[in-house]
Design a protein around this motif. Structure first.
Motif, PDB file in Angstrom:
ATOM      1  N   LEU A   1      -5.733  -5.148   3.399  1.00  0.00           N
ATOM      2  CA  LEU A   1      -6.569  -6.103   2.662  1.00  0.00           C
ATOM      3  C   LEU A   1      -6.271  -7.514   3.156  1.00  0.00           C
ATOM      4  CD1 LEU A   1      -6.362  -4.530  -0.898  1.00  0.00           C
ATOM      5  CD2 LEU A   1      -8.231  -4.353   0.761  1.00  0.00           C
ATOM      6  N   VAL A   2      -7.296  -8.350   3.204  1.00  0.00           N
ATOM      7  CA  VAL A   2      -7.204  -9.623   3.919  1.00  0.00           C
ATOM      8  C   VAL A   2      -6.130 -10.555   3.368  1.00  0.00           C
ATOM      9  CG1 VAL A   2      -8.921 -11.054   2.680  1.00  0.00           C
ATOM     10  CG2 VAL A   2      -8.713 -11.225   5.161  1.00  0.00           C
ATOM     11  N   ARG A   3      -5.892 -10.556   2.052  1.00  0.00           N
ATOM     12  CA  ARG A   3      -4.887 -11.459   1.486  1.00  0.00           C
ATOM     13  C   ARG A   3      -3.474 -11.115   1.963  1.00  0.00           C
ATOM     14  NH1 ARG A   3      -6.978  -8.061  -2.426  1.00  0.00           N
ATOM     15  NH2 ARG A   3      -5.554  -6.950  -3.836  1.00  0.00           N
ATOM     16  N   ALA A   4      -3.216  -9.825   2.144  1.00  0.00           N
ATOM     17  CA  ALA A   4      -1.912  -9.401   2.660  1.00  0.00           C
ATOM     18  C   ALA A   4      -1.846  -9.584   4.171  1.00  0.00           C
ATOM     19  CB  ALA A   4      -1.654  -7.942   2.284  1.00  0.00           C
TER      20      ALA A   4
ATOM     21  N   LEU B   1      -0.783   0.879   1.963  1.00  0.00           N
ATOM     22  CA  LEU B   1      -0.081  -0.182   1.245  1.00  0.00           C
ATOM     23  C   LEU B   1      -1.036  -1.055   0.421  1.00  0.00           C
ATOM     24  CD1 LEU B   1       2.475  -1.303   3.991  1.00  0.00           C
ATOM     25  CD2 LEU B   1       2.964   0.014   1.912  1.00  0.00           C
ATOM     26  N   ARG B   2      -2.268  -0.590   0.237  1.00  0.00           N
ATOM     27  CA  ARG B   2      -3.222  -1.339  -0.596  1.00  0.00           C
ATOM     28  C   ARG B   2      -2.761  -1.374  -2.052  1.00  0.00           C
ATOM     29  NH1 ARG B   2      -9.464   0.240   0.940  1.00  0.00           N
ATOM     30  NH2 ARG B   2      -9.442  -0.626   3.060  1.00  0.00           N
ATOM     31  N   GLU B   3      -3.260  -2.372  -2.765  1.00  0.00           N
ATOM     32  CA  GLU B   3      -2.992  -2.467  -4.198  1.00  0.00           C
ATOM     33  C   GLU B   3      -3.631  -1.297  -4.941  1.00  0.00           C
ATOM     34  OE1 GLU B   3      -1.269  -2.979  -6.686  1.00  0.00           O
ATOM     35  OE2 GLU B   3      -1.322  -5.161  -6.940  1.00  0.00           O
ATOM     36  N   LEU B   4      -3.218  -1.098  -6.176  1.00  0.00           N
ATOM     37  CA  LEU B   4      -3.787  -0.083  -7.070  1.00  0.00           C
ATOM     38  C   LEU B   4      -5.302  -0.229  -7.143  1.00  0.00           C
ATOM     39  CD1 LEU B   4      -3.064   2.105  -9.279  1.00  0.00           C
ATOM     40  CD2 LEU B   4      -3.148   0.224 -10.914  1.00  0.00           C
ATOM     41  N   ASN B   5      -5.996   0.895  -7.096  1.00  0.00           N
ATOM     42  CA  ASN B   5      -7.447   0.895  -7.298  1.00  0.00           C
ATOM     43  C   ASN B   5      -7.708   0.922  -8.805  1.00  0.00           C
ATOM     44  OD1 ASN B   5     -10.161   1.460  -7.551  1.00  0.00           O
ATOM     45  ND2 ASN B   5     -10.190   2.993  -5.924  1.00  0.00           N
TER      46      ASN B   5
ATOM     47  N   ARG C   1       1.939   7.292  -2.833  1.00  0.00           N
ATOM     48  CA  ARG C   1       1.462   6.951  -1.489  1.00  0.00           C
ATOM     49  C   ARG C   1       2.265   5.830  -0.852  1.00  0.00           C
ATOM     50  NH1 ARG C   1      -1.910   2.268  -1.667  1.00  0.00           N
ATOM     51  NH2 ARG C   1      -3.240   2.139  -3.524  1.00  0.00           N
ATOM     52  N   SER C   2       2.688   4.846  -1.646  1.00  0.00           N
ATOM     53  CA  SER C   2       3.430   3.730  -1.068  1.00  0.00           C
ATOM     54  C   SER C   2       4.859   4.141  -0.694  1.00  0.00           C
ATOM     55  CB  SER C   2       3.429   2.522  -2.006  1.00  0.00           C
ATOM     56  OG  SER C   2       3.886   2.859  -3.292  1.00  0.00           O
ATOM     57  N   VAL C   3       5.526   4.901  -1.546  1.00  0.00           N
ATOM     58  CA  VAL C   3       6.892   5.334  -1.250  1.00  0.00           C
ATOM     59  C   VAL C   3       6.898   6.315  -0.084  1.00  0.00           C
ATOM     60  CG1 VAL C   3       8.867   6.646  -2.126  1.00  0.00           C
ATOM     61  CG2 VAL C   3       7.815   4.858  -3.538  1.00  0.00           C
ATOM     62  N   GLU C   4       5.936   7.225  -0.037  1.00  0.00           N
ATOM     63  CA  GLU C   4       5.868   8.153   1.092  1.00  0.00           C
ATOM     64  C   GLU C   4       5.725   7.397   2.407  1.00  0.00           C
ATOM     65  OE1 GLU C   4       2.735  10.940   0.313  1.00  0.00           O
ATOM     66  OE2 GLU C   4       3.974  12.153  -1.055  1.00  0.00           O
ATOM     67  N   PHE C   5       4.910   6.348   2.408  1.00  0.00           N
ATOM     68  CA  PHE C   5       4.737   5.553   3.624  1.00  0.00           C
ATOM     69  C   PHE C   5       6.052   4.878   4.017  1.00  0.00           C
ATOM     70  CE2 PHE C   5       3.997   1.590   5.854  1.00  0.00           C
ATOM     71  CZ  PHE C   5       3.219   2.031   6.916  1.00  0.00           C
ATOM     72  N   ILE C   6       6.700   4.237   3.045  1.00  0.00           N
ATOM     73  CA  ILE C   6       7.969   3.541   3.317  1.00  0.00           C
ATOM     74  C   ILE C   6       8.999   4.523   3.877  1.00  0.00           C
ATOM     75  CG2 ILE C   6       9.928   2.322   2.257  1.00  0.00           C
ATOM     76  CD1 ILE C   6       7.513   0.533   2.249  1.00  0.00           C
ATOM     77  N   GLU C   7       9.115   5.685   3.264  1.00  0.00           N
ATOM     78  CA  GLU C   7      10.143   6.641   3.689  1.00  0.00           C
ATOM     79  C   GLU C   7       9.883   7.189   5.084  1.00  0.00           C
ATOM     80  OE1 GLU C   7      11.367   9.321   0.521  1.00  0.00           O
ATOM     81  OE2 GLU C   7      12.548   7.567  -0.096  1.00  0.00           O
ATOM     82  N   GLU C   8       8.623   7.235   5.492  1.00  0.00           N
ATOM     83  CA  GLU C   8       8.313   7.648   6.859  1.00  0.00           C
ATOM     84  C   GLU C   8       8.798   6.613   7.875  1.00  0.00           C
ATOM     85  OE1 GLU C   8       4.113   8.281   7.101  1.00  0.00           O
ATOM     86  OE2 GLU C   8       4.149   9.874   5.596  1.00  0.00           O
TER      87      GLU C   8
ATOM     88  N   VAL D   1       4.531  -6.366   3.845  1.00  0.00           N
ATOM     89  CA  VAL D   1       3.760  -7.371   3.108  1.00  0.00           C
ATOM     90  C   VAL D   1       2.663  -6.636   2.355  1.00  0.00           C
ATOM     91  CG1 VAL D   1       2.396  -9.484   3.240  1.00  0.00           C
ATOM     92  CG2 VAL D   1       4.260  -9.104   4.875  1.00  0.00           C
ATOM     93  N   ALA D   2       2.728  -6.700   1.029  1.00  0.00           N
ATOM     94  CA  ALA D   2       1.810  -5.897   0.226  1.00  0.00           C
ATOM     95  C   ALA D   2       1.483  -6.615  -1.090  1.00  0.00           C
ATOM     96  CB  ALA D   2       2.396  -4.510  -0.001  1.00  0.00           C
ATOM     97  N   HIS D   3       1.397  -5.849  -2.160  1.00  0.00           N
ATOM     98  CA  HIS D   3       0.851  -6.319  -3.428  1.00  0.00           C
ATOM     99  C   HIS D   3       1.835  -6.073  -4.571  1.00  0.00           C
ATOM    100  CE1 HIS D   3      -3.034  -6.440  -1.296  1.00  0.00           C
ATOM    101  NE2 HIS D   3      -2.578  -5.342  -0.716  1.00  0.00           N
ATOM    102  N   TRP D   4       1.564  -6.714  -5.715  1.00  0.00           N
ATOM    103  CA  TRP D   4       2.438  -6.590  -6.883  1.00  0.00           C
ATOM    104  C   TRP D   4       2.694  -5.122  -7.225  1.00  0.00           C
ATOM    105  CZ3 TRP D   4       2.818  -4.459 -11.664  1.00  0.00           C
ATOM    106  CH2 TRP D   4       3.746  -5.020 -12.551  1.00  0.00           C
ATOM    107  N   GLY D   5       1.618  -4.341  -7.346  1.00  0.00           N
ATOM    108  CA  GLY D   5       1.769  -2.950  -7.753  1.00  0.00           C
ATOM    109  C   GLY D   5       2.575  -2.136  -6.764  1.00  0.00           C
ATOM    110  N   VAL D   6       2.290  -2.299  -5.481  1.00  0.00           N
ATOM    111  CA  VAL D   6       3.021  -1.569  -4.444  1.00  0.00           C
ATOM    112  C   VAL D   6       4.505  -1.918  -4.495  1.00  0.00           C
ATOM    113  CG1 VAL D   6       3.355  -1.340  -1.946  1.00  0.00           C
ATOM    114  CG2 VAL D   6       1.039  -1.339  -2.907  1.00  0.00           C
ATOM    115  N   ILE D   7       4.804  -3.218  -4.522  1.00  0.00           N
ATOM    116  CA  ILE D   7       6.200  -3.655  -4.493  1.00  0.00           C
ATOM    117  C   ILE D   7       6.950  -3.173  -5.727  1.00  0.00           C
ATOM    118  CG2 ILE D   7       7.699  -5.701  -4.563  1.00  0.00           C
ATOM    119  CD1 ILE D   7       5.555  -7.059  -2.734  1.00  0.00           C
ATOM    120  N   ASN D   8       6.325  -3.282  -6.899  1.00  0.00           N
ATOM    121  CA  ASN D   8       7.022  -2.852  -8.109  1.00  0.00           C
ATOM    122  C   ASN D   8       7.172  -1.338  -8.178  1.00  0.00           C
ATOM    123  OD1 ASN D   8       6.975  -5.612  -8.623  1.00  0.00           O
ATOM    124  ND2 ASN D   8       6.816  -5.284 -10.807  1.00  0.00           N
TER     125      ASN D   8
END
Length: 198
Positions: free
Chosen positions: A56-59, A79-83, A127-134, A145-152
């Motif tokens: 997403l463009v802001r990230a 790593l997109r924010e929550l839909n 989805r975010s943790v699976e990506f990080i662990e890979e 660099v991501a979003h509030w929801g992903v980081i939390n």
């Protein structure tokens, strides 16, 4: 494993206006650009081997500004924010007026509520943790660099073992969090570095 450095994107217009905008795609405000430049100066004290970013463009724009090592910025929709589904593009007051029953259900079952046409916080964490662990590897430091929801979601996973900590971390625009994996054990070394000044 090395360090995981998490940075929230800079301020966007919808962010500033208090709108639920998970996967909508606004640009950074002038303030958001300044925040990213300030984060760049803080990040000069940190080494990173790779940089991953929400597409997403802001990230994406935040990552390009703060990437002081000038590495390739690798974009991913994982790593997109929550839909936020039916809540997307609405202020909280509008949600209460338009979707009172759904808002009550969301408050009651926030971990698993999928916003009718979106996704749940639990799905976001998966989805975010699976990506990080890979991406985590021995002796490699990664910047995300991501979003509030992903980081939390990521912080809550590593520090509480689930979603119990989801609402308990300060994650301001361009705030930086650092987890150091010591013998694969996650240790929080910094939270909201450079975030909102009180």
């Amino acid at each position: 494993m090395g360090r995981l450095i998490l940075v929230r994107h800079g301020e966007s217009e919808l962010n500033r206006d208090g709108i639920f905008y998970g996967q909508l795609d606004p640009e950074l405000t002038e303030k958001g650009v300044r925040q990213a430049k300030e984060a760049k100066e803080i990040l000069r004290a940190f080494h990173y081997d790779e940089i991953y970013v929400s597409d997403l463009v802001r990230a994406r724009d935040t990552a390009r500004i703060l990437n002081h090592r000038e590495l390739e910025v690798i974009e991913t929709e994982r790593l997109r924010e929550l839909n936020f589904g039916i809540f997307e593009g609405l202020k909280y007051e509008e949600i209460l007026e338009k979707y009172p029953e759904e808002e009550a259900l969301w408050r009651e079952k926030w971990q698993d509520y999928d916003y009718e046409s979106g996704e749940s916080v639990r799905e976001l964490q998966r989805r975010s943790v699976e990506f990080i662990e890979e991406k985590l590897e021995e002796e490699k430091d990664i910047l995300v660099v991501a979003h509030w929801g992903v980081i939390n979601c990521v912080l809550s996973h590593y520090l509480t073992g689930g979603l119990e900590g989801y609402w308990k971390f300060a994650t301001d625009n361009c705030g930086i969090a650092v987890i150091n994996f010591r013998d694969k054990f996650p240790v929080l070394e910094g939270l909201n570095i450079g975030g909102k000044k009180l």
